[in-house]
Design a protein around this motif. Structure first.
Motif, PDB file in Angstrom:
ATOM      1  N   ALA A  70       0.828  -1.207   0.000  1.00 16.71           N
ATOM      2  CA  ALA A  70       0.000   0.000   0.000  1.00 16.71           C
ATOM      3  C   ALA A  70       0.861   1.255   0.000  1.00 16.71           C
ATOM      4  CB  ALA A  70      -0.933  -0.006   1.208  1.00 16.71           C
ATOM      5  N   ALA A  71       1.942   1.246   0.764  1.00 19.33           N
ATOM      6  CA  ALA A  71       2.847   2.397   0.781  1.00 19.33           C
ATOM      7  C   ALA A  71       3.472   2.607  -0.594  1.00 19.33           C
ATOM      8  CB  ALA A  71       3.924   2.201   1.846  1.00 19.33           C
ATOM      9  N   SER A  72       3.899   1.498  -1.229  1.00 16.94           N
ATOM     10  CA  SER A  72       4.496   1.586  -2.555  1.00 16.94           C
ATOM     11  C   SER A  72       3.534   2.203  -3.555  1.00 16.94           C
ATOM     12  CB  SER A  72       4.909   0.183  -3.026  1.00 16.94           C
ATOM     13  OG  SER A  72       5.321   0.182  -4.370  1.00 16.94           O
ATOM     14  N   GLU A  73       2.287   1.766  -3.529  1.00 18.00           N
ATOM     15  CA  GLU A  73       1.309   2.234  -4.508  1.00 18.00           C
ATOM     16  C   GLU A  73       0.914   3.687  -4.277  1.00 18.00           C
ATOM     17  OE1 GLU A  73      -1.739  -0.714  -4.155  1.00 18.00           O
ATOM     18  OE2 GLU A  73      -0.717  -2.116  -5.523  1.00 18.00           O
ATOM     19  N   GLN A  74       1.099   4.184  -3.045  1.00 12.27           N
ATOM     20  CA  GLN A  74       0.748   5.567  -2.745  1.00 12.27           C
ATOM     21  C   GLN A  74       1.966   6.495  -2.755  1.00 12.27           C
ATOM     22  OE1 GLN A  74      -2.297   6.983  -2.328  1.00 12.27           O
ATOM     23  NE2 GLN A  74      -3.053   5.003  -3.040  1.00 12.27           N
ATOM     24  N   GLY A  75       3.142   5.961  -3.131  1.00 17.32           N
ATOM     25  CA  GLY A  75       4.334   6.799  -3.171  1.00 17.32           C
ATOM     26  C   GLY A  75       4.805   7.247  -1.811  1.00 17.32           C
ATOM     27  N   ILE A  76       4.543   6.432  -0.793  1.00 15.92           N
ATOM     28  CA  ILE A  76       4.946   6.744   0.581  1.00 15.92           C
ATOM     29  C   ILE A  76       6.133   5.870   0.951  1.00 15.92           C
ATOM     30  CG2 ILE A  76       4.213   6.630   2.998  1.00 15.92           C
ATOM     31  CD1 ILE A  76       1.347   7.178   1.953  1.00 15.92           C
ATOM     32  N   ARG A  77       7.161   6.470   1.499  1.00 16.67           N
ATOM     33  CA  ARG A  77       8.360   5.729   1.855  1.00 16.67           C
ATOM     34  C   ARG A  77       8.179   5.059   3.208  1.00 16.67           C
ATOM     35  NH1 ARG A  77      13.750   5.353   0.499  1.00 16.67           N
ATOM     36  NH2 ARG A  77      15.165   4.922   2.224  1.00 16.67           N
ATOM     37  N   LEU A  78       8.519   3.768   3.268  1.00 19.04           N
ATOM     38  CA  LEU A  78       8.495   3.019   4.514  1.00 19.04           C
ATOM     39  C   LEU A  78       9.934   2.909   5.012  1.00 19.04           C
ATOM     40  CD1 LEU A  78       6.341  -0.113   5.205  1.00 19.04           C
ATOM     41  CD2 LEU A  78       8.629   0.100   6.146  1.00 19.04           C
ATOM     42  N   ASN A  79      10.163   3.395   6.220  1.00 17.84           N
ATOM     43  CA  ASN A  79      11.514   3.591   6.724  1.00 17.84           C
ATOM     44  C   ASN A  79      11.681   2.906   8.084  1.00 17.84           C
ATOM     45  OD1 ASN A  79      14.048   4.786   6.342  1.00 17.84           O
ATOM     46  ND2 ASN A  79      13.519   6.573   7.566  1.00 17.84           N
ATOM     47  N   GLY A  80      12.914   2.577   8.449  1.00 20.98           N
ATOM     48  CA  GLY A  80      13.229   2.147   9.806  1.00 20.98           C
ATOM     49  C   GLY A  80      12.414   0.967  10.297  1.00 20.98           C
ATOM     50  N   PHE A  81      12.255  -0.068   9.469  1.00 25.22           N
ATOM     51  CA  PHE A  81      11.409  -1.204   9.840  1.00 25.22           C
ATOM     52  C   PHE A  81      12.106  -2.097  10.858  1.00 25.22           C
ATOM     53  CE2 PHE A  81       9.864  -5.514   9.468  1.00 25.22           C
ATOM     54  CZ  PHE A  81       8.490  -5.344   9.454  1.00 25.22           C
ATOM     55  N   TYR A  82      11.363  -2.533  11.871  1.00 25.39           N
ATOM     56  CA  TYR A  82      11.817  -3.537  12.833  1.00 25.39           C
ATOM     57  C   TYR A  82      10.874  -4.726  12.770  1.00 25.39           C
ATOM     58  CZ  TYR A  82      15.230  -0.584  15.266  1.00 25.39           C
ATOM     59  OH  TYR A  82      16.324   0.180  15.587  1.00 25.39           O
ATOM     60  N   ARG A  83      11.425  -5.917  12.667  1.00 26.12           N
ATOM     61  CA  ARG A  83      10.627  -7.141  12.643  1.00 26.12           C
ATOM     62  C   ARG A  83      10.142  -7.470  14.059  1.00 26.12           C
ATOM     63  NH1 ARG A  83      13.876 -10.863  14.957  1.00 26.12           N
ATOM     64  NH2 ARG A  83      16.135 -10.507  14.846  1.00 26.12           N
ATOM     65  N   ASP A 131      -6.925   1.371  -0.313  1.00 26.34           N
ATOM     66  CA  ASP A 131      -6.055   2.498   0.047  1.00 26.34           C
ATOM     67  C   ASP A 131      -5.869   2.504   1.558  1.00 26.34           C
ATOM     68  OD1 ASP A 131      -4.559   4.797   0.112  1.00 26.34           O
ATOM     69  OD2 ASP A 131      -6.185   6.150  -0.432  1.00 26.34           O
ATOM     70  N   ALA A 132      -5.270   1.423   2.069  1.00 24.56           N
ATOM     71  CA  ALA A 132      -5.205   1.210   3.516  1.00 24.56           C
ATOM     72  C   ALA A 132      -4.395   2.274   4.247  1.00 24.56           C
ATOM     73  CB  ALA A 132      -4.611  -0.168   3.806  1.00 24.56           C
ATOM     74  N   ILE A 133      -3.432   2.893   3.563  1.00 27.88           N
ATOM     75  CA  ILE A 133      -2.572   3.876   4.225  1.00 27.88           C
ATOM     76  C   ILE A 133      -3.319   5.185   4.482  1.00 27.88           C
ATOM     77  CG2 ILE A 133      -0.462   5.244   4.016  1.00 27.88           C
ATOM     78  CD1 ILE A 133       0.117   2.332   4.473  1.00 27.88           C
ATOM     79  N   ARG A 134      -4.112   5.614   3.525  1.00 27.46           N
ATOM     80  CA  ARG A 134      -4.747   6.930   3.636  1.00 27.46           C
ATOM     81  C   ARG A 134      -6.224   6.877   4.014  1.00 27.46           C
ATOM     82  NH1 ARG A 134      -1.434  11.047   2.002  1.00 27.46           N
ATOM     83  NH2 ARG A 134       0.286  10.570   0.584  1.00 27.46           N
ATOM     84  N   SER A 135      -6.810   5.693   4.093  1.00 32.52           N
ATOM     85  CA  SER A 135      -8.229   5.590   4.453  1.00 32.52           C
ATOM     86  C   SER A 135      -8.406   5.660   5.971  1.00 32.52           C
ATOM     87  CB  SER A 135      -8.815   4.280   3.929  1.00 32.52           C
ATOM     88  OG  SER A 135      -8.839   4.260   2.524  1.00 32.52           O
ATOM     89  N   PRO A 136      -9.395   6.371   6.456  1.00 31.16           N
ATOM     90  CA  PRO A 136      -9.636   6.477   7.909  1.00 31.16           C
ATOM     91  C   PRO A 136     -10.358   5.240   8.440  1.00 31.16           C
ATOM     92  CG  PRO A 136     -11.235   7.795   6.721  1.00 31.16           C
ATOM     93  CD  PRO A 136     -10.312   7.233   5.677  1.00 31.16           C
ATOM     94  N   ILE A 137      -9.627   4.139   8.551  1.00 33.71           N
ATOM     95  CA  ILE A 137     -10.241   2.866   8.953  1.00 33.71           C
ATOM     96  C   ILE A 137      -9.882   2.483  10.381  1.00 33.71           C
ATOM     97  CG2 ILE A 137     -10.462   1.950   6.624  1.00 33.71           C
ATOM     98  CD1 ILE A 137      -7.847   0.499   6.963  1.00 33.71           C
ATOM     99  N   PHE A 138      -9.195   3.373  11.089  1.00 32.18           N
ATOM    100  CA  PHE A 138      -8.877   3.135  12.497  1.00 32.18           C
ATOM    101  C   PHE A 138      -9.683   4.103  13.361  1.00 32.18           C
ATOM    102  CE2 PHE A 138      -5.166   1.848  10.070  1.00 32.18           C
ATOM    103  CZ  PHE A 138      -4.881   0.602  10.609  1.00 32.18           C
TER     104      PHE A 138
END
Length: 295
Positions: free
Chosen positions: A123-136, A250-257
């Motif tokens: 979802a981030a890729s498709e919206q042009g949003i960078r995903l940074n500093g990931f921790y598993r 559009d899970a990143i930008r949709s107000p679903i929380f």
């Protein structure tokens, strides 16, 4: 033990290994995750074929989830060799459990978390949003005195104006009580810990709590967070159904929380298009690159 069968790693293989360092994935999940790759897979059959070659060469290990009905669902984890290819030959190795099969008691949680991680990257890729500093999972330990807590994962999202949104993630499969007990971890304990941790750090963050099943647990959680978070202006927790997140285009930008005040929220708020802004596909190769810690 690695076979004598030689496999030369391609650029896509490195992207596969990087994804699997983050979380165990089955073929379906890898097919979805490959939408972030420079050269995506085109069919699940091709994923399974390449994974078999990487397993034979000693870069991956194949395990099976316990499933109902006919057919076994395979999932993949890196071997020590595969891990060191991505992290460096002198890196500190994770505990042995990282390379072992997922225990029966954790399989639902692992699959849910993996689905969330894949969806978030795509979802981030498709919206042009960078995903940074990931921790598993268990890769980040937060400490308060003698207490500590390891979120299921953590990451930062950067929109096209470089506004940062920091997230810690908890997947709730209903295995722990809502209210605190002496001998078991609970949602109440986590609320108290994260609230105190926000007092300790100047970096603002949100805790995503995703519930794997529709139930009153989410309502009870929001009520308890509203009761326990001491700063009335602090949102801190976003709660939502995992299924709603996974099914949203559009899970990143949709107000679903919903926050503890029951206001709807999105991971990254919508903003007007900016002239010269990045296209959604411009940063795909960046999305799976582990960046410096933001925590």
């Amino acid at each position: 033990m690695a076979s004598n069968f030689k496999t030369y790693l391609t650029d896509r293989d490195y992207e596969v290994l990087d994804a699997l360092v983050k979380t165990p994935l089955d073929a379906r999940q890898l097919l979805s995750m490959s939408r972030c790759f420079a050269r995506p897979f085109t069919h699940e059959r091709l994923v399974r074929r390449r994974m078999t070659q990487l397993v034979t060469s000693g870069f991956l290990k194949c395990y099976q989830y316990a499933t109902r009905g006919a057919g076994a669902l395979n999932y993949y984890k890196p071997t020590k060799q595969g891990y060191q290819i991505m992290q460096g030959s002198k890196c500190q190795l994770p505990p042995r459990s990282y390379f072992a099969a997922v225990s029966m008691s954790m399989q639902e949680h692992t699959r849910s978390l993996s689905d969330f991680i894949v969806k978030t990257h795509v979802a981030a890729s498709e919206q042009g949003i960078r995903l940074n500093g990931f921790y598993r999972e268990n890769g980040l330990q937060l400490t308060l005195g003698k207490r500590s807590l390891q979120p299921d994962c953590a990451f930062q999202l950067l929109d096209d104006s470089n506004q940062a949104y920091n997230y810690l993630v908890e997947i709730d499969c209903g295995s722990e009580p809502v209210r605190s007990t002496k001998h078991r971890e609970s949602l109440e304990q986590k609320i108290r810990f994260y609230d105190e941790y926000q007092d300790k750090t100047r970096k603002r963050f949100r805790v995503l709590v995703l519930f794997s099943k529709p139930s009153v647990r989410m309502t009870h959680f929001c009520e308890m967070a509203h009761e326990l978070v001491r700063n009335p202006r602090r949102h801190l927790f976003y709660a939502g159904l995992l299924s709603s997140y996974l099914q949203n285009c559009d899970a990143i930008r949709s107000p679903i929380f919903v926050d503890r005040h029951l206001n709807t929220q999105a991971l990254v708020p919508c903003s007007p298009a900016r002239p010269g802004g990045r296209s959604p596909s411009s940063n795909r190769r960046d999305l799976l690159v582990s960046a410096a810690s933001v925590w």
